[in-house]
Design a protein around this motif. Structure first.
Motif, PDB file in Angstrom:
ATOM      1  N   SER A 190       0.802  -1.228   0.000  1.00 24.69           N
ATOM      2  CA  SER A 190       0.000   0.000   0.000  1.00 24.69           C
ATOM      3  C   SER A 190       0.834   1.278   0.000  1.00 24.69           C
ATOM      4  O   SER A 190       0.438   2.271  -0.602  1.00 24.69           O
ATOM      5  CB  SER A 190      -0.960   0.008   1.191  1.00 24.69           C
ATOM      6  N   LYS A 191       1.991   1.282   0.644  1.00 21.43           N
ATOM      7  CA  LYS A 191       2.791   2.509   0.757  1.00 21.43           C
ATOM      8  C   LYS A 191       3.974   2.554  -0.200  1.00 21.43           C
ATOM      9  O   LYS A 191       4.401   3.629  -0.605  1.00 21.43           O
ATOM     10  CB  LYS A 191       3.306   2.692   2.190  1.00 21.43           C
ATOM     11  N   LEU A 192       4.519   1.399  -0.538  1.00 25.14           N
ATOM     12  CA  LEU A 192       5.674   1.364  -1.441  1.00 25.14           C
ATOM     13  C   LEU A 192       5.290   0.970  -2.861  1.00 25.14           C
ATOM     14  O   LEU A 192       6.132   0.972  -3.743  1.00 25.14           O
ATOM     15  CB  LEU A 192       6.734   0.385  -0.909  1.00 25.14           C
ATOM     16  N   ASP A 193       4.025   0.610  -3.040  1.00 17.71           N
ATOM     17  CA  ASP A 193       3.525   0.187  -4.354  1.00 17.71           C
ATOM     18  C   ASP A 193       4.315  -0.980  -4.927  1.00 17.71           C
ATOM     19  O   ASP A 193       4.533  -1.068  -6.147  1.00 17.71           O
ATOM     20  CB  ASP A 193       3.515   1.358  -5.350  1.00 17.71           C
ATOM     21  N   LEU A 194       4.732  -1.882  -4.063  1.00 19.07           N
ATOM     22  CA  LEU A 194       5.441  -3.078  -4.518  1.00 19.07           C
ATOM     23  C   LEU A 194       4.511  -3.961  -5.339  1.00 19.07           C
ATOM     24  O   LEU A 194       3.301  -4.013  -5.081  1.00 19.07           O
ATOM     25  CB  LEU A 194       5.962  -3.877  -3.327  1.00 19.07           C
ATOM     26  N   LYS A 195       5.085  -4.660  -6.302  1.00 15.75           N
ATOM     27  CA  LYS A 195       4.326  -5.629  -7.090  1.00 15.75           C
ATOM     28  C   LYS A 195       4.451  -7.033  -6.504  1.00 15.75           C
ATOM     29  O   LYS A 195       3.559  -7.853  -6.674  1.00 15.75           O
ATOM     30  CB  LYS A 195       4.808  -5.631  -8.547  1.00 15.75           C
ATOM     31  N   ALA A 196       5.582  -7.299  -5.814  1.00 10.47           N
ATOM     32  CA  ALA A 196       5.793  -8.632  -5.246  1.00 10.47           C
ATOM     33  C   ALA A 196       6.777  -8.573  -4.087  1.00 10.47           C
ATOM     34  O   ALA A 196       7.649  -7.706  -4.042  1.00 10.47           O
ATOM     35  CB  ALA A 196       6.305  -9.591  -6.312  1.00 10.47           C
ATOM     36  N   GLY A 207      23.960 -20.135  -4.662  1.00 11.15           N
ATOM     37  CA  GLY A 207      24.877 -20.192  -3.538  1.00 11.15           C
ATOM     38  C   GLY A 207      24.253 -20.745  -2.265  1.00 11.15           C
ATOM     39  O   GLY A 207      24.936 -20.996  -1.284  1.00 11.15           O
ATOM     40  N   PHE A 208      22.928 -20.909  -2.279  1.00 11.34           N
ATOM     41  CA  PHE A 208      22.208 -21.432  -1.111  1.00 11.34           C
ATOM     42  C   PHE A 208      21.236 -22.506  -1.603  1.00 11.34           C
ATOM     43  O   PHE A 208      20.020 -22.300  -1.639  1.00 11.34           O
ATOM     44  CB  PHE A 208      21.458 -20.308  -0.385  1.00 11.34           C
ATOM     45  N   GLU A 209      21.797 -23.648  -1.993  1.00 10.54           N
ATOM     46  CA  GLU A 209      20.999 -24.693  -2.631  1.00 10.54           C
ATOM     47  C   GLU A 209      19.888 -25.255  -1.749  1.00 10.54           C
ATOM     48  O   GLU A 209      18.934 -25.841  -2.253  1.00 10.54           O
ATOM     49  CB  GLU A 209      21.905 -25.826  -3.141  1.00 10.54           C
ATOM     50  N   ASN A 210      19.980 -25.064  -0.426  1.00  5.23           N
ATOM     51  CA  ASN A 210      18.935 -25.561   0.467  1.00  5.23           C
ATOM     52  C   ASN A 210      17.787 -24.582   0.670  1.00  5.23           C
ATOM     53  O   ASN A 210      16.796 -24.910   1.315  1.00  5.23           O
ATOM     54  CB  ASN A 210      19.529 -25.937   1.831  1.00  5.23           C
ATOM     55  N   ASN A 211      17.922 -23.374   0.136  1.00  3.18           N
ATOM     56  CA  ASN A 211      16.852 -22.390   0.279  1.00  3.18           C
ATOM     57  C   ASN A 211      15.752 -22.636  -0.750  1.00  3.18           C
ATOM     58  O   ASN A 211      16.002 -23.113  -1.849  1.00  3.18           O
ATOM     59  CB  ASN A 211      17.374 -20.962   0.106  1.00  3.18           C
ATOM     60  N   ARG A 212      14.549 -22.295  -0.346  1.00  2.00           N
ATOM     61  CA  ARG A 212      13.388 -22.335  -1.230  1.00  2.00           C
ATOM     62  C   ARG A 212      12.829 -20.920  -1.297  1.00  2.00           C
ATOM     63  O   ARG A 212      12.848 -20.190  -0.311  1.00  2.00           O
ATOM     64  CB  ARG A 212      12.338 -23.320  -0.715  1.00  2.00           C
ATOM     65  N   ILE A 213      12.314 -20.572  -2.466  1.00  2.00           N
ATOM     66  CA  ILE A 213      11.820 -19.213  -2.688  1.00  2.00           C
ATOM     67  C   ILE A 213      10.299 -19.228  -2.723  1.00  2.00           C
ATOM     68  O   ILE A 213       9.684 -20.058  -3.406  1.00  2.00           O
ATOM     69  CB  ILE A 213      12.382 -18.640  -4.005  1.00  2.00           C
ATOM     70  N   PHE A 214       9.711 -18.297  -1.981  1.00  2.00           N
ATOM     71  CA  PHE A 214       8.271 -18.108  -1.938  1.00  2.00           C
ATOM     72  C   PHE A 214       7.972 -16.674  -2.360  1.00  2.00           C
ATOM     73  O   PHE A 214       8.805 -15.789  -2.180  1.00  2.00           O
ATOM     74  CB  PHE A 214       7.738 -18.357  -0.517  1.00  2.00           C
ATOM     75  N   ARG A 215       6.781 -16.442  -2.902  1.00  2.00           N
ATOM     76  CA  ARG A 215       6.452 -15.124  -3.452  1.00  2.00           C
ATOM     77  C   ARG A 215       4.974 -14.812  -3.232  1.00  2.00           C
ATOM     78  O   ARG A 215       4.124 -15.695  -3.358  1.00  2.00           O
ATOM     79  CB  ARG A 215       6.787 -15.133  -4.935  1.00  2.00           C
ATOM     80  N   ILE A 216       4.711 -13.554  -2.919  1.00  2.00           N
ATOM     81  CA  ILE A 216       3.342 -13.057  -2.865  1.00  2.00           C
ATOM     82  C   ILE A 216       3.279 -11.844  -3.779  1.00  2.00           C
ATOM     83  O   ILE A 216       4.209 -11.029  -3.793  1.00  2.00           O
ATOM     84  CB  ILE A 216       2.892 -12.731  -1.425  1.00  2.00           C
ATOM     85  N   GLU A 217       2.208 -11.765  -4.572  1.00  2.00           N
ATOM     86  CA  GLU A 217       2.074 -10.650  -5.502  1.00  2.00           C
ATOM     87  C   GLU A 217       0.927  -9.752  -5.087  1.00  2.00           C
ATOM     88  O   GLU A 217      -0.057 -10.207  -4.494  1.00  2.00           O
ATOM     89  CB  GLU A 217       1.873 -11.190  -6.920  1.00  2.00           C
ATOM     90  N   ASN A 218       1.085  -8.484  -5.399  1.00  2.00           N
ATOM     91  CA  ASN A 218       0.079  -7.474  -5.095  1.00  2.00           C
ATOM     92  C   ASN A 218      -0.971  -7.520  -6.192  1.00  2.00           C
ATOM     93  O   ASN A 218      -0.698  -7.170  -7.332  1.00  2.00           O
ATOM     94  CB  ASN A 218       0.745  -6.092  -5.030  1.00  2.00           C
TER      95      ASN A 218
END
Length: 172
Positions: A123-129, A160-171
């Motif tokens: 709402s304040k930064l107008d981020l898309k994700a 460089g961080f093969e054990n990490n998983r990426i999650f995402r939320i979109e506006n």
């Protein structure tokens, strides 16, 4: 990112404030607790005063609008941190990071904080994700992200961080 004064945020039970030097003892307890660091690779401070440069770095980065970093406080005491950082070049996507002292796990505090910061970002930064990178075995973090409508990105990898998983939320 717009030049925005530091956003103090509140939830029903918490205050999200700017990190201050007076938070150093609680921050030390948080950042040296074995459970907090179970899935994070970072140099652990051995003494409280080793966190002074970290606090100064955070303060400078916040003042320069490089990122947003909140101290999560319950009854004026730091219990965790949450941040928006690693903004994309176009300032439309960012990464969220968080940590909570284990004494405060499983009480909904991080979910409360996460929801408030997501709302601020959209709402304040107008981020898309907003993206979150978490260790594949960090079941609590994955459950938190799933509960808050983040979607797992199975085709993406954290170099460089093969054990990490990426999650995402979109506006939307």
């Amino acid at each position: 990112m717009n030049n925005i004064s530091f956003p103090f945020l509140t939830t029903q039970r918490l205050e999200l404030t700017q990190l201050e030097k007076t938070d150093i003892d609680a921050l030390f307890k948080l950042r040296t607790h074995p459970k907090t660091n179970e899935f994070i690779k970072r140099e652990l401070p051995k003494e409280v005063n080793e966190l002074v440069p970290f606090i100064e770095k955070i303060t400078k980065g916040v003042l320069n609008n490089e990122y947003f970093y909140w101290a999560i406080k319950k009854d004026k005491q730091l219990i965790g941190t949450i941040c928006l950082w690693n903004f994309s070049e176009d300032k439309l996507t960012t990464e969220i990071g968080y940590e909570l002292h284990p004494d405060f796990h499983k009480k909904g505090f991080m979910s409360e904080s996460l929801q408030k910061v997501i709302h601020f970002g959209f709402s304040k930064l107008d981020l898309k994700a907003i993206e979150a990178f978490t260790h594949k075995n960090n079941e609590s973090s994955i459950a938190l992200l799933n509960k808050n409508n983040f979607i797992y990105q199975p085709k993406r990898r954290d170099k460089g961080f093969e054990n990490n998983r990426i999650f995402r939320i979109e506006n939307n």
